[in-house]
Design a protein around this motif. Structure first.
Motif, PDB file in Angstrom:
ATOM      1  N   SER A 141       0.838  -1.208   0.000  1.00 35.29           N
ATOM      2  CA  SER A 141       0.000   0.000   0.000  1.00 35.29           C
ATOM      3  C   SER A 141       0.865   1.247   0.000  1.00 35.29           C
ATOM      4  CB  SER A 141      -0.913   0.012   1.240  1.00 35.29           C
ATOM      5  OG  SER A 141      -1.829  -1.048   1.205  1.00 35.29           O
ATOM      6  N   PRO A 142       0.673   2.164  -0.968  1.00 36.46           N
ATOM      7  CA  PRO A 142       1.410   3.433  -0.963  1.00 36.46           C
ATOM      8  C   PRO A 142       1.040   4.266   0.260  1.00 36.46           C
ATOM      9  CG  PRO A 142       0.362   3.029  -3.096  1.00 36.46           C
ATOM     10  CD  PRO A 142      -0.199   2.031  -2.143  1.00 36.46           C
ATOM     11  N   LEU A 143       1.973   5.092   0.704  1.00 33.42           N
ATOM     12  CA  LEU A 143       1.741   5.912   1.886  1.00 33.42           C
ATOM     13  C   LEU A 143       0.665   6.964   1.667  1.00 33.42           C
ATOM     14  CD1 LEU A 143       5.364   6.605   3.209  1.00 33.42           C
ATOM     15  CD2 LEU A 143       3.569   5.296   4.363  1.00 33.42           C
ATOM     16  N   ASP A 144       0.543   7.475   0.450  1.00 34.83           N
ATOM     17  CA  ASP A 144      -0.280   8.653   0.225  1.00 34.83           C
ATOM     18  C   ASP A 144      -1.607   8.363  -0.454  1.00 34.83           C
ATOM     19  OD1 ASP A 144       1.589  10.497   1.416  1.00 34.83           O
ATOM     20  OD2 ASP A 144       2.887  10.037  -0.291  1.00 34.83           O
ATOM     21  N   LEU A 145      -2.096   7.149  -0.239  1.00 32.07           N
ATOM     22  CA  LEU A 145      -3.447   6.737  -0.611  1.00 32.07           C
ATOM     23  C   LEU A 145      -4.012   5.915   0.539  1.00 32.07           C
ATOM     24  CD1 LEU A 145      -2.974   5.569  -4.321  1.00 32.07           C
ATOM     25  CD2 LEU A 145      -4.329   7.536  -3.558  1.00 32.07           C
ATOM     26  N   PRO A 146      -5.317   5.709   0.586  1.00 31.73           N
ATOM     27  CA  PRO A 146      -5.825   4.741   1.565  1.00 31.73           C
ATOM     28  C   PRO A 146      -5.190   3.371   1.308  1.00 31.73           C
ATOM     29  CG  PRO A 146      -7.621   6.013   0.595  1.00 31.73           C
ATOM     30  CD  PRO A 146      -6.395   6.335  -0.202  1.00 31.73           C
ATOM     31  N   ALA A 147      -5.045   2.591   2.348  1.00 31.37           N
ATOM     32  CA  ALA A 147      -4.438   1.262   2.214  1.00 31.37           C
ATOM     33  C   ALA A 147      -5.311   0.354   1.369  1.00 31.37           C
ATOM     34  CB  ALA A 147      -4.237   0.645   3.593  1.00 31.37           C
ATOM     35  N   LYS A 148      -4.670  -0.647   0.776  1.00 36.76           N
ATOM     36  CA  LYS A 148      -5.436  -1.717   0.167  1.00 36.76           C
ATOM     37  C   LYS A 148      -6.207  -2.451   1.266  1.00 36.76           C
ATOM     38  CE  LYS A 148      -2.026  -2.447  -3.485  1.00 36.76           C
ATOM     39  NZ  LYS A 148      -1.097  -3.419  -4.120  1.00 36.76           N
ATOM     40  N   THR A 149      -7.191  -3.220   0.868  1.00 31.20           N
ATOM     41  CA  THR A 149      -7.995  -3.951   1.842  1.00 31.20           C
ATOM     42  C   THR A 149      -7.142  -4.927   2.638  1.00 31.20           C
ATOM     43  OG1 THR A 149      -9.915  -3.835   0.375  1.00 31.20           O
ATOM     44  CG2 THR A 149      -9.981  -5.475   2.146  1.00 31.20           C
ATOM     45  N   LEU A 150      -7.159  -4.781   3.958  1.00 34.02           N
ATOM     46  CA  LEU A 150      -6.492  -5.767   4.804  1.00 34.02           C
ATOM     47  C   LEU A 150      -7.214  -7.100   4.672  1.00 34.02           C
ATOM     48  CD1 LEU A 150      -5.856  -3.759   8.088  1.00 34.02           C
ATOM     49  CD2 LEU A 150      -4.256  -4.207   6.239  1.00 34.02           C
ATOM     50  N   LYS A 151      -6.444  -8.164   4.588  1.00 36.28           N
ATOM     51  CA  LYS A 151      -7.055  -9.464   4.367  1.00 36.28           C
ATOM     52  C   LYS A 151      -6.583 -10.488   5.386  1.00 36.28           C
ATOM     53  CE  LYS A 151      -7.839  -8.933  -0.590  1.00 36.28           C
ATOM     54  NZ  LYS A 151      -7.542  -9.477  -1.938  1.00 36.28           N
ATOM     55  N   ALA A 152      -7.371 -11.541   5.517  1.00 33.60           N
ATOM     56  CA  ALA A 152      -7.028 -12.660   6.392  1.00 33.60           C
ATOM     57  C   ALA A 152      -7.061 -13.924   5.557  1.00 33.60           C
ATOM     58  CB  ALA A 152      -8.030 -12.759   7.533  1.00 33.60           C
ATOM     59  N   GLY A 153      -5.925 -14.607   5.431  1.00 34.58           N
ATOM     60  CA  GLY A 153      -5.854 -15.802   4.602  1.00 34.58           C
ATOM     61  C   GLY A 153      -5.916 -17.073   5.414  1.00 34.58           C
ATOM     62  N   ASP A 154      -5.977 -18.203   4.695  1.00 33.99           N
ATOM     63  CA  ASP A 154      -6.017 -19.506   5.363  1.00 33.99           C
ATOM     64  C   ASP A 154      -4.746 -19.761   6.175  1.00 33.99           C
ATOM     65  OD1 ASP A 154      -8.457 -20.048   4.284  1.00 33.99           O
ATOM     66  OD2 ASP A 154      -7.668 -21.140   2.561  1.00 33.99           O
ATOM     67  N   HIS A 155      -3.638 -19.178   5.740  1.00 33.51           N
ATOM     68  CA  HIS A 155      -2.356 -19.427   6.415  1.00 33.51           C
ATOM     69  C   HIS A 155      -1.780 -18.125   6.963  1.00 33.51           C
ATOM     70  CE1 HIS A 155      -2.557 -23.442   4.739  1.00 33.51           C
ATOM     71  NE2 HIS A 155      -2.752 -22.923   3.562  1.00 33.51           N
ATOM     72  N   GLY A 156      -2.623 -17.313   7.516  1.00 29.22           N
ATOM     73  CA  GLY A 156      -2.142 -16.062   8.082  1.00 29.22           C
ATOM     74  C   GLY A 156      -2.392 -14.905   7.147  1.00 29.22           C
ATOM     75  N   VAL A 157      -1.344 -14.247   6.684  1.00 30.62           N
ATOM     76  CA  VAL A 157      -1.477 -13.033   5.894  1.00 30.62           C
ATOM     77  C   VAL A 157      -1.029 -13.289   4.462  1.00 30.62           C
ATOM     78  CG1 VAL A 157      -0.783 -10.627   5.730  1.00 30.62           C
ATOM     79  CG2 VAL A 157      -1.068 -11.684   7.964  1.00 30.62           C
ATOM     80  N   PRO A 158      -1.855 -12.964   3.469  1.00 27.16           N
ATOM     81  CA  PRO A 158      -1.517 -13.280   2.087  1.00 27.16           C
ATOM     82  C   PRO A 158      -0.651 -12.241   1.401  1.00 27.16           C
ATOM     83  CG  PRO A 158      -3.715 -12.367   2.161  1.00 27.16           C
ATOM     84  CD  PRO A 158      -3.217 -12.423   3.588  1.00 27.16           C
ATOM     85  N   GLY A 159       0.271 -11.597   2.098  1.00 29.91           N
ATOM     86  CA  GLY A 159       1.275 -10.810   1.411  1.00 29.91           C
ATOM     87  C   GLY A 159       0.985  -9.351   1.203  1.00 29.91           C
ATOM     88  N   GLY A 160       0.886  -8.947  -0.079  1.00 22.44           N
ATOM     89  CA  GLY A 160       0.964  -7.542  -0.439  1.00 22.44           C
ATOM     90  C   GLY A 160      -0.082  -6.638   0.152  1.00 22.44           C
ATOM     91  N   GLU A 161      -1.295  -7.152   0.370  1.00 22.87           N
ATOM     92  CA  GLU A 161      -2.334  -6.285   0.905  1.00 22.87           C
ATOM     93  C   GLU A 161      -1.981  -5.773   2.302  1.00 22.87           C
ATOM     94  OE1 GLU A 161      -2.824  -9.208  -0.403  1.00 22.87           O
ATOM     95  OE2 GLU A 161      -4.353  -9.105  -1.963  1.00 22.87           O
ATOM     96  N   ASN A 162      -1.172  -6.497   3.016  1.00 25.38           N
ATOM     97  CA  ASN A 162      -0.855  -6.121   4.387  1.00 25.38           C
ATOM     98  C   ASN A 162       0.556  -5.557   4.538  1.00 25.38           C
ATOM     99  OD1 ASN A 162      -3.374  -7.104   4.821  1.00 25.38           O
ATOM    100  ND2 ASN A 162      -2.766  -8.863   6.017  1.00 25.38           N
ATOM    101  N   MET A 163       1.092  -5.012   3.429  1.00 24.76           N
ATOM    102  CA  MET A 163       2.387  -4.361   3.453  1.00 24.76           C
ATOM    103  C   MET A 163       2.216  -2.877   3.149  1.00 24.76           C
ATOM    104  SD  MET A 163       4.988  -6.906   1.412  1.00 24.76           S
ATOM    105  CE  MET A 163       4.301  -6.415  -0.156  1.00 24.76           C
ATOM    106  N   MET A 164       3.167  -2.084   3.599  1.00 18.64           N
ATOM    107  CA  MET A 164       3.223  -0.674   3.244  1.00 18.64           C
ATOM    108  C   MET A 164       4.488  -0.426   2.438  1.00 18.64           C
ATOM    109  SD  MET A 164       4.184   0.898   7.007  1.00 18.64           S
ATOM    110  CE  MET A 164       4.060   2.585   6.469  1.00 18.64           C
ATOM    111  N   VAL A 165       4.405   0.523   1.492  1.00 17.45           N
ATOM    112  CA  VAL A 165       5.556   0.916   0.683  1.00 17.45           C
ATOM    113  C   VAL A 165       6.157   2.168   1.311  1.00 17.45           C
ATOM    114  CG1 VAL A 165       6.381   1.562  -1.601  1.00 17.45           C
ATOM    115  CG2 VAL A 165       4.425   0.002  -1.378  1.00 17.45           C
ATOM    116  N   LEU A 166       7.394   2.071   1.747  1.00 17.97           N
ATOM    117  CA  LEU A 166       8.059   3.191   2.405  1.00 17.97           C
ATOM    118  C   LEU A 166       8.507   4.229   1.386  1.00 17.97           C
ATOM    119  CD1 LEU A 166      10.193   1.058   4.879  1.00 17.97           C
ATOM    120  CD2 LEU A 166       7.955   2.115   5.290  1.00 17.97           C
ATOM    121  N   GLU A 167       8.933   5.404   1.882  1.00 14.58           N
ATOM    122  CA  GLU A 167       9.295   6.492   0.992  1.00 14.58           C
ATOM    123  C   GLU A 167      10.473   6.147   0.090  1.00 14.58           C
ATOM    124  OE1 GLU A 167       9.672   9.498   4.055  1.00 14.58           O
ATOM    125  OE2 GLU A 167       7.898  10.527   3.261  1.00 14.58           O
ATOM    126  N   ASN A 168      11.343   5.252   0.539  1.00 14.60           N
ATOM    127  CA  ASN A 168      12.495   4.868  -0.280  1.00 14.60           C
ATOM    128  C   ASN A 168      12.191   3.707  -1.221  1.00 14.60           C
ATOM    129  OD1 ASN A 168      12.349   2.694   1.424  1.00 14.60           O
ATOM    130  ND2 ASN A 168      14.404   2.927   2.307  1.00 14.60           N
TER     131      ASN A 168
END
Length: 404
Positions: A306-333
């Motif tokens: 999820s980019p810092l300067d937009l609302p986050a992507k939908t947080l999700k709950a997967g069968d094995h915990g967290v399915p990756g990109g939806e629950n990450m943030m993209v830092l300024e660098n």
């Protein structure tokens, strides 16, 4: 006003309902970890949940006779996996489909209103008939499916009842309003799309529509690229600001040429939501509860964070915990890292003092399944307002007065 919350999870919708002024007579949830979260906050004396009558177990085994008929609100989000885009899409064939149990609760409690929340996937074309079946069951909860009926046969009987109009004269029926909602349009810092199905008992004569949106992408773009107020508020200099994406240049020009100011607030971004929370690598969990750093975040196709300067992507709950990109943030660098549990709670508008029980992946599952507290409160408050107005009109009629 009294309420019952089903499939409460970690308490997002139930908390919103309580904050809207309802008193919970039962908060029902089967998952141990989610119940432990609620119990831990009760133990800590968290004010909103402190007096909740939590019942841990399968909703189908709950004793509905313990709840008086005619409560003001029944609310809940039946498990979404049968309809989720990330799930197996079995709908009625999925044993986790709890819409039949929800309809049974409506039939037995006869609430004045209900709020049912579920995933956008419920509205997919492949589920079109079953979605209509759900809506018809909620409209006519007394038309019970017979043991020998398939759901399609039951739907035909429901359609026949709707066409005849007979039940609207004497039986238990509801005026049902389904709405596909983007949470960001209501000030939630997340592009979370969900279906809300709201119903009022027909005998109340209530005419209701979903609350108007309060925030918009246009207002965010205006504050970022026309006035620059967004960057100034966050102390980001002109040199440090990202470049305006080429695909947005035409839209921004149109916004700059507007004759009248925008009336909506800007969408809230990840940066807005996390503005005062420290980097988890530079603090400890005692400073911010559930704010431990979780390593291992990686970008892969379709999961870019999820980019810092937009609302986050939908947080999700997967069968094995967290399915990756939806629950990450993209830092300024340009690097990525996982949202901490506390940051995710911020994105779901849970209060900072609300503690989550379990491992990071377990907490993220609870959060991924939750209704944003602020959105639940907005919807429940709108329902409460209509119920209160209905009671005032009823009282005025009993006294022979007119209410404008």
């Amino acid at each position: 006003m009294k309420s019952v919350e089903l499939f409460a999870g970690a308490g997002g919708l139930a908390m919103g309902v309580s904050l809207a002024g309802f008193e919970s007579l039962a908060v029902v949830e089967w998952d141990k970890w989610a119940c432990d979260t609620i119990r831990e906050n009760q133990r800590r004396g968290f004010p909103v949940v402190r007096e909740w009558p939590l019942w841990e177990g399968d909703v189908r085994n709950f004793d509905w006779a313990s709840i008086p008929e005619g409560i003001e609100l029944l609310a809940g989000g039946p498990p979404c996996q049968p309809f989720s885009l990330a799930g197996k899409h079995r709908a009625f064939g999925d044993k986790r489909d709890m819409f039949p149990a929800t309809v049974e609760a409506v039939r037995k409690l006869r609430p004045k209103s209900f709020i049912v929340e579920n995933v956008k996937g419920l509205t997919r074309s492949s589920f079109a008939n079953y979605y209509q079946y759900i809506l018809l069951q909620l409209e006519f909860p007394e038309v019970v499916r017979k043991d020998r009926d398939s759901w399609l046969e039951h739907m035909k009987r429901l359609q026949a009842e709707k066409t005849s109009g007979a039940l609207h004269l004497s039986g238990l029926t509801y005026n049902v309003v389904p709405t596909l909602v983007t949470a960001a349009d209501f000030g939630i810092p997340q592009k979370r799309e969900r279906v809300f199905i709201v119903g009022f008992r027909s005998d109340l004569g209530i005419k209701w529509s979903f609350p108007r949106t309060t925030h918009s992408l246009d207002a965010l773009l205006y504050s970022q690229w026309v006035t620059g107020e967004y960057w100034e508020r966050h102390g980001i200099s002109s040199k440090s600001r990202p470049a305006l994406p080429a695909k947005l240049k035409g839209k921004v020009r149109k916004l700059a040429d507007m004759l009248f100011p925008l009336t909506e607030h800007p969408w809230r971004t990840v940066r807005d939501a996390l503005v005062d929370i420290p980097d988890p690598r530079q603090c400890n969990d005692l400073d911010f509860l559930n704010h431990s750093f979780q390593g291992g975040a990686k970008v892969y196709p379709g999961h870019t964070g999820s980019p810092l300067d937009l609302p986050a992507k939908t947080l999700k709950a997967g069968d094995h915990g967290v399915p990756g990109g939806e629950n990450m943030m993209v830092l300024e660098n340009g690097d990525v890292r996982y949202f901490t549990a506390r940051e995710s709670a911020r994105l779901q508008t849970f209060p900072d003092g609300y503690v989550f029980h379990g491992s990071w992946s377990e907490i993220m599952r609870q959060l991924g399944n939750a209704v944003p507290v602020a959105l639940g409160r907005r919807v429940a408050a709108s329902v409460a307002e209509q119920l209160a107005e209905s009671e005032l009109h009823k009282l005025a009629r009993s006294r022979g007065r007119n209410v404008a």
